[in-house]
Every structure is written in structure tokens, then in C-alpha cells.
Design a protein around this motif. Structure first.
Motif, PDB file in Angstrom:
ATOM      1  N   LEU A  79     -16.454  22.458   2.303  1.00  0.00           N
ATOM      2  CA  LEU A  79     -16.117  22.783   0.921  1.00  0.00           C
ATOM      3  C   LEU A  79     -14.873  22.015   0.498  1.00  0.00           C
ATOM      4  O   LEU A  79     -13.845  22.069   1.179  1.00  0.00           O
ATOM      5  N   THR A  80     -14.971  21.310  -0.614  1.00  0.00           N
ATOM      6  CA  THR A  80     -13.813  20.680  -1.229  1.00  0.00           C
ATOM      7  C   THR A  80     -13.554  21.387  -2.545  1.00  0.00           C
ATOM      8  O   THR A  80     -14.470  21.559  -3.362  1.00  0.00           O
ATOM      9  N   VAL A  81     -12.305  21.813  -2.744  1.00  0.00           N
ATOM     10  CA  VAL A  81     -11.918  22.475  -3.984  1.00  0.00           C
ATOM     11  C   VAL A  81     -11.041  21.495  -4.750  1.00  0.00           C
ATOM     12  O   VAL A  81     -10.020  21.038  -4.248  1.00  0.00           O
ATOM     13  N   ASP A  82     -11.477  21.171  -5.955  1.00  0.00           N
ATOM     14  CA  ASP A  82     -10.762  20.239  -6.817  1.00  0.00           C
ATOM     15  C   ASP A  82     -10.453  20.965  -8.125  1.00  0.00           C
ATOM     16  O   ASP A  82     -10.806  22.129  -8.297  1.00  0.00           O
ATOM     17  N   LEU A  83      -9.827  20.284  -9.060  1.00  0.00           N
ATOM     18  CA  LEU A  83      -9.516  20.871 -10.353  1.00  0.00           C
ATOM     19  C   LEU A  83     -10.359  20.198 -11.423  1.00  0.00           C
ATOM     20  O   LEU A  83     -10.375  18.968 -11.531  1.00  0.00           O
ATOM     21  N   ASP A  84     -11.061  21.015 -12.218  1.00  0.00           N
ATOM     22  CA  ASP A  84     -11.757  20.516 -13.396  1.00  0.00           C
ATOM     23  C   ASP A  84     -10.707  20.475 -14.498  1.00  0.00           C
ATOM     24  O   ASP A  84     -10.311  21.519 -15.024  1.00  0.00           O
ATOM     25  N   GLU A  85     -10.229  19.287 -14.822  1.00  0.00           N
ATOM     26  CA  GLU A  85      -9.117  19.163 -15.761  1.00  0.00           C
ATOM     27  C   GLU A  85      -9.500  19.537 -17.184  1.00  0.00           C
ATOM     28  O   GLU A  85      -8.667  20.031 -17.938  1.00  0.00           O
ATOM     29  N   LYS A  86     -10.766  19.358 -17.567  1.00  0.00           N
ATOM     30  CA  LYS A  86     -11.209  19.754 -18.911  1.00  0.00           C
ATOM     31  C   LYS A  86     -11.168  21.274 -19.075  1.00  0.00           C
ATOM     32  O   LYS A  86     -10.739  21.787 -20.094  1.00  0.00           O
ATOM     33  N   LEU A  87     -11.643  21.986 -18.061  1.00  0.00           N
ATOM     34  CA  LEU A  87     -11.699  23.446 -18.126  1.00  0.00           C
ATOM     35  C   LEU A  87     -10.448  24.112 -17.555  1.00  0.00           C
ATOM     36  O   LEU A  87     -10.284  25.327 -17.677  1.00  0.00           O
ATOM     37  N   ASN A  88      -9.600  23.324 -16.893  1.00  0.00           N
ATOM     38  CA  ASN A  88      -8.402  23.837 -16.222  1.00  0.00           C
ATOM     39  C   ASN A  88      -8.750  24.987 -15.274  1.00  0.00           C
ATOM     40  O   ASN A  88      -8.186  26.084 -15.357  1.00  0.00           O
ATOM     41  N   GLU A  89      -9.706  24.718 -14.391  1.00  0.00           N
ATOM     42  CA  GLU A  89     -10.123  25.698 -13.386  1.00  0.00           C
ATOM     43  C   GLU A  89     -10.658  24.963 -12.166  1.00  0.00           C
ATOM     44  O   GLU A  89     -11.017  23.784 -12.252  1.00  0.00           O
ATOM     45  N   PRO A  90     -10.718  25.672 -11.034  1.00  0.00           N
ATOM     46  CA  PRO A  90     -11.235  25.017  -9.825  1.00  0.00           C
ATOM     47  C   PRO A  90     -12.697  24.633  -9.961  1.00  0.00           C
ATOM     48  O   PRO A  90     -13.472  25.303 -10.661  1.00  0.00           O
ATOM     49  N   LYS A  91     -13.062  23.552  -9.295  1.00  0.00           N
ATOM     50  CA  LYS A  91     -14.476  23.197  -9.152  1.00  0.00           C
ATOM     51  C   LYS A  91     -14.731  23.009  -7.669  1.00  0.00           C
ATOM     52  O   LYS A  91     -13.850  22.591  -6.916  1.00  0.00           O
ATOM     53  N   TYR A  92     -15.944  23.344  -7.258  1.00  0.00           N
ATOM     54  CA  TYR A  92     -16.281  23.406  -5.855  1.00  0.00           C
ATOM     55  C   TYR A  92     -17.362  22.387  -5.534  1.00  0.00           C
ATOM     56  O   TYR A  92     -18.388  22.338  -6.200  1.00  0.00           O
ATOM     57  N   LEU A  93     -17.100  21.582  -4.508  1.00  0.00           N
ATOM     58  CA  LEU A  93     -18.038  20.542  -4.098  1.00  0.00           C
ATOM     59  C   LEU A  93     -18.434  20.777  -2.646  1.00  0.00           C
ATOM     60  O   LEU A  93     -17.561  20.965  -1.782  1.00  0.00           O
ATOM     61  N   PHE A  94     -19.722  20.760  -2.382  1.00  0.00           N
ATOM     62  CA  PHE A  94     -20.235  20.948  -1.023  1.00  0.00           C
ATOM     63  C   PHE A  94     -20.720  19.617  -0.477  1.00  0.00           C
ATOM     64  O   PHE A  94     -21.377  18.856  -1.192  1.00  0.00           O
ATOM     65  N   THR A  95     -20.407  19.374   0.790  1.00  0.00           N
ATOM     66  CA  THR A  95     -20.968  18.219   1.492  1.00  0.00           C
ATOM     67  C   THR A  95     -21.474  18.732   2.842  1.00  0.00           C
ATOM     68  O   THR A  95     -20.932  19.688   3.403  1.00  0.00           O
ATOM     69  N   GLU A  96     -22.524  18.106   3.334  1.00  0.00           N
ATOM     70  CA  GLU A  96     -23.064  18.512   4.628  1.00  0.00           C
ATOM     71  C   GLU A  96     -22.044  18.220   5.711  1.00  0.00           C
ATOM     72  O   GLU A  96     -21.392  17.180   5.703  1.00  0.00           O
ATOM     73  N   ASP A  97     -21.897  19.184   6.637  1.00  0.00           N
ATOM     74  CA  ASP A  97     -20.940  18.944   7.735  1.00  0.00           C
ATOM     75  C   ASP A  97     -21.603  18.332   8.928  1.00  0.00           C
ATOM     76  O   ASP A  97     -22.763  18.111   8.980  1.00  0.00           O
TER      77      ASP A  97
END
Length: 97
Positions: A79-97
Motif C-alpha cells: 500500500l502506498t498512501v499519497d496525497l490527492d492535491e485537488k481533493l486535499n485528502e489521502p489517496k491509496y495505491l495498491f501494487t502487487e507484492d
């Protein structure tokens, strides 16, 4: 499972949440919504005490974790947690481990 918090997301959490000592930000699977890899479930977050973490990282002095109870949701993914700058909230990105 690995959790990565971007610097922008860490700053958001530090500004928006009050996290007491011995607590952290817990990520979990919640009913309704969707992610890029789940239909009918989205990522929830809460300030909580870790019980049996399956993954954890500390950024900007804040503990971020997922507990064993939510292993079903994160199994096979990082799980990578980044910031959605337009919405000013976290966004969550999944990648296979």
C-alpha cells in the motif's frame, strides 16, 4: 505487505490528525466503495492502538500500520498512501507484492 507514506501524505496526516503516544494511524478494509483492486470495499483509516500489526512504518513521527484482522484486505499487495492535491485528502495505491 509494505506500507509507504509519501512526504506530502505524511504532512497531511500530521496537520489533520491528533495522534497520541502509543497510537498510530490504522489502515483497514471497509465495506462500500472500491479501490483499484477491490470491488465493494475501500480503505478506511482511524487513529488506533496497534494490536497485531502485519505491516508498519513510522514517518514524521507518526506510526502507520495495518493489523492482522485486515490481512484479508491487504493480502498480496503493498500500500502506498499519497496525497490527492485537488481533493486535499489521502489517496491509496495498491501494487502487487
Amino acid at each position: 505487505m509494505k506500507i509507504t507514506i509519501t512526504p506530502q501524505a505524511a504532512k497531511w496526516f500530521k496537520t489533520e490528525l491528533s495522534v497520541d503516544a502509543n497510537m498510530g494511524v490504522r489502515f483497514y478494509g471497509k465495506v462500500y466503495g472500491k479501490t483499484q483492486v477491490h470491488e465493494g470495499f475501500s480503505v478506511g483509516m482511524s487513529v488506533d492502538t496497534p494490536e497485531n500489526p502485519i505491516a508498519k512504518t513510522t514517518v514524521e513521527g507518526i506510526l502507520f500500520f495495518a493489523d492482522e484482522a485486515d490481512e484479508w484486505f491487504f493480502k498480496g499487495y503493498d500500500l502506498t498512501v499519497d496525497l490527492d492535491e485537488k481533493l486535499n485528502e489521502p489517496k491509496y495505491l495498491f501494487t502487487e507484492d
